[in-house]
Design a protein around this motif. Structure first.
Motif, mmCIF file in Angstrom:
data_model
loop_
_atom_site.group_PDB
_atom_site.id
_atom_site.type_symbol
_atom_site.label_atom_id
_atom_site.label_comp_id
_atom_site.label_asym_id
_atom_site.label_seq_id
_atom_site.Cartn_x
_atom_site.Cartn_y
_atom_site.Cartn_z
ATOM 1 N N TYR A 23 -5.789 -10.904 4.798
ATOM 2 C CA TYR A 23 -4.956 -10.927 6.056
ATOM 3 C C TYR A 23 -5.756 -10.135 7.172
ATOM 4 O O TYR A 23 -6.707 -9.303 6.789
ATOM 5 C CB TYR A 23 -3.723 -9.806 5.805
ATOM 6 C CG TYR A 23 -2.877 -10.255 4.725
ATOM 7 C CD1 TYR A 23 -1.703 -11.024 5.058
ATOM 8 C CD2 TYR A 23 -3.063 -9.883 3.255
ATOM 9 C CE1 TYR A 23 -1.032 -11.539 3.985
ATOM 10 C CE2 TYR A 23 -2.075 -10.108 2.234
ATOM 11 C CZ TYR A 23 -1.038 -11.208 2.727
ATOM 12 O OH TYR A 23 -0.052 -11.188 1.809
ATOM 13 N N ASP A 32 -5.367 -8.010 10.490
ATOM 14 C CA ASP A 32 -4.221 -7.470 11.225
ATOM 15 C C ASP A 32 -4.911 -6.579 12.540
ATOM 16 O O ASP A 32 -6.069 -6.193 12.359
ATOM 17 C CB ASP A 32 -3.361 -6.303 10.522
ATOM 18 C CG ASP A 32 -2.627 -7.167 9.521
ATOM 19 O OD1 ASP A 32 -1.497 -7.804 9.892
ATOM 20 O OD2 ASP A 32 -2.908 -7.159 8.141
ATOM 21 N N ARG A 74 -0.923 -3.818 3.484
ATOM 22 C CA ARG A 74 -0.438 -5.079 2.775
ATOM 23 C C ARG A 74 -0.547 -4.938 1.110
ATOM 24 O O ARG A 74 -1.791 -4.576 0.601
ATOM 25 C CB ARG A 74 -1.668 -6.322 3.048
ATOM 26 C CG ARG A 74 -1.521 -6.429 4.602
ATOM 27 C CD ARG A 74 -0.239 -7.046 5.193
ATOM 28 N NE ARG A 74 -0.226 -7.496 6.495
ATOM 29 C CZ ARG A 74 0.807 -8.181 6.883
ATOM 30 N NH1 ARG A 74 2.064 -8.152 6.626
ATOM 31 N NH2 ARG A 74 0.684 -8.239 8.426
ATOM 32 N N VAL A 119 1.787 -17.032 0.873
ATOM 33 C CA VAL A 119 1.622 -15.929 1.716
ATOM 34 C C VAL A 119 2.735 -14.824 0.953
ATOM 35 O O VAL A 119 3.727 -14.806 1.715
ATOM 36 C CB VAL A 119 1.649 -15.874 3.326
ATOM 37 C CG1 VAL A 119 1.324 -14.494 3.676
ATOM 38 C CG2 VAL A 119 0.927 -17.019 3.819
ATOM 39 N N TYR A 171 3.331 -11.659 8.766
ATOM 40 C CA TYR A 171 1.831 -11.419 8.647
ATOM 41 C C TYR A 171 1.387 -11.842 10.321
ATOM 42 O O TYR A 171 2.207 -12.623 11.128
ATOM 43 C CB TYR A 171 1.030 -12.486 8.021
ATOM 44 C CG TYR A 171 1.181 -14.025 8.046
ATOM 45 C CD1 TYR A 171 0.334 -14.624 8.798
ATOM 46 C CD2 TYR A 171 2.140 -14.689 7.017
ATOM 47 C CE1 TYR A 171 0.767 -16.012 9.238
ATOM 48 C CE2 TYR A 171 2.523 -15.917 7.376
ATOM 49 C CZ TYR A 171 1.509 -16.865 8.241
ATOM 50 O OH TYR A 171 1.829 -18.075 8.567
ATOM 51 N N VAL A 184 -3.635 -14.898 8.805
ATOM 52 C CA VAL A 184 -3.931 -14.795 7.074
ATOM 53 C C VAL A 184 -4.986 -16.282 6.901
ATOM 54 O O VAL A 184 -4.847 -17.216 7.534
ATOM 55 C CB VAL A 184 -2.523 -14.643 6.425
ATOM 56 C CG1 VAL A 184 -1.959 -16.068 6.443
ATOM 57 C CG2 VAL A 184 -3.040 -14.585 5.033
#
Length: 347
Positions: A16, A18, A25, A83, A88, A91
């Motif tokens: 991931y 971010d 997560r 996922v 998200y 990813v």
């Protein structure tokens, strides 16, 4: 950017990306998956020198599933996907049906948004910057794997291109060889240096800037133009003005400006054929220097964006001369394509 590494139920890696450092997560993949057994084979074409990947396991890959069965959407409302999280930003995960696997390279999927109906052109500049960070991070990681010679990040959109999953995504290939197009560029770089003493990419960009007729847009750090001998009806090459060999070498100023420039190009592509035409199918491809090349600093990182749509309601299908001999014939004059792409600029 915060990076969180996880593992899917069958052992594949998932990462991931971010924008917020406080994002957590923790979701676990609950699917009863067995480890993926796939082994690609690389065969060498004795006549051309090309390498061909044989990956028969890909015949069983997912093909145009309904929206409620999309494997790239987040897992929510009792529906499990690739996922595990309910949402998200960006990813990346190992492809379940890779063209390259089993110690002969690696294939990864990059999802740009959890919105099933969005396309790349719908993203914010902040999200595009995060995608660029992910491309760069994966380029660094994959180039360090044993046997990897070249890392290729690309995005496809549209069934006309051959996309089998409509959710906005791209892929990253870690090639165990130098791709044929890059090898051809490498030869031309050396030939041009021997003929002129100069760098090929620098001279191409300088020629397009001086001519101006094929330039689509130019900013402080980037220039986009239709190449003089474009292969495709509408084709744009995007170069950083300061030549670098790969995404890792892009400086902060160019990285910051990229999102605005790239989104503008994609949005212009969607306006080429008028408001009543469906979204323009395209391929968007990053060309980076092979990591095994001793003279890789001579290579010029650039992005090539093109569509197979040649006119409203008409596609360019490769003719026998093109598919059979690699001898391209373009239906659109490059100067006309550039003019049209300038005409549809954002207000």
């Amino acid at each position: 950017m915060k990076k969180t590494v996880a593992t899917l139920a069958d052992g594949r890696e998932l990462i991931y990306y971010d924008s917020g450092d406080d994002t957590v997560r923790t979701a676990v993949d609950p699917r009863p998956l067995t480890p993926v057994v796939s082994r690609s084979e690389i065969r060498h074409d004795a006549l051309t020198g090309d390498n061909v990947a044989v990956a028969s396991h890909r015949q069983a890959r997912t093909y145009l599933p309904p929206a409620d069965a999309c494997p790239l959407c987040p897992s929510r409302d009792g529906r499990e996907s690739e996922v595990p999280e309910e949402s998200y930003e960006v990813v990346v995960f190992e492809n379940r049906f890779p063209s390259l696997s089993g110690g002969v390279g690696r294939c990864e999927v990059v999802c740009f948004t959890d919105d099933h109906t969005a396309s790349f052109a719908d993203l914010t500049e902040e999200r595009v910057a995060l995608v660029l960070d992910a491309w760069t991070d994966r380029t660094a990681a994959l180039s360090a794997l044993p046997g990897v010679e070249q890392v290729y990040c690309f995005e496809n959109r549209g069934q006309e291109i051959g996309v089998t999953l409509p959710h906005a995504h791209g892929q990253i290939y870690a090639f165990p060889y130098v791709a044929p197009r890059t090898a051809a560029m490498r030869r031309r770089i050396d030939e041009h240096r021997a003929e002129t003493g100069r760098n090929l990419f620098d001279d191409v960009v300088a020629r397009e800037r001086a001519d101006g007729e094929r330039v689509v847009l130019e900013t402080e750090h980037w220039i986009a133009f239709v190449p003089y001998a474009a292969h495709w009806p509408y084709e744009v090459h995007l170069h950083p003005k300061h030549r670098v060999p790969d995404l890792l070498a892009l400086d902060g100023a160019a990285r910051t400006e990229f999102a605005q420039v790239y989104l503008e190009l994609l949005r212009r592509f969607d306006r080429i054929f008028g408001p009543d035409e469906p979204p323009t199918p395209y391929i968007s491809a990053w060309h980076q220097a092979p990591f095994t090349d001793a003279r890789r600093e001579d290579f010029g990182l650039h992005l090539e964006l093109f569509t197979v749509r040649r006119a409203s309601g008409k596609l360019k299908y490769l003719a026998g001369t093109e598919s059979g001999m690699g001898a391209f014939m373009n239906d659109v004059r490059p100067e006309d394509a550039a003019r049209r792409l300038r005409e549809v600029a954002s207000a």
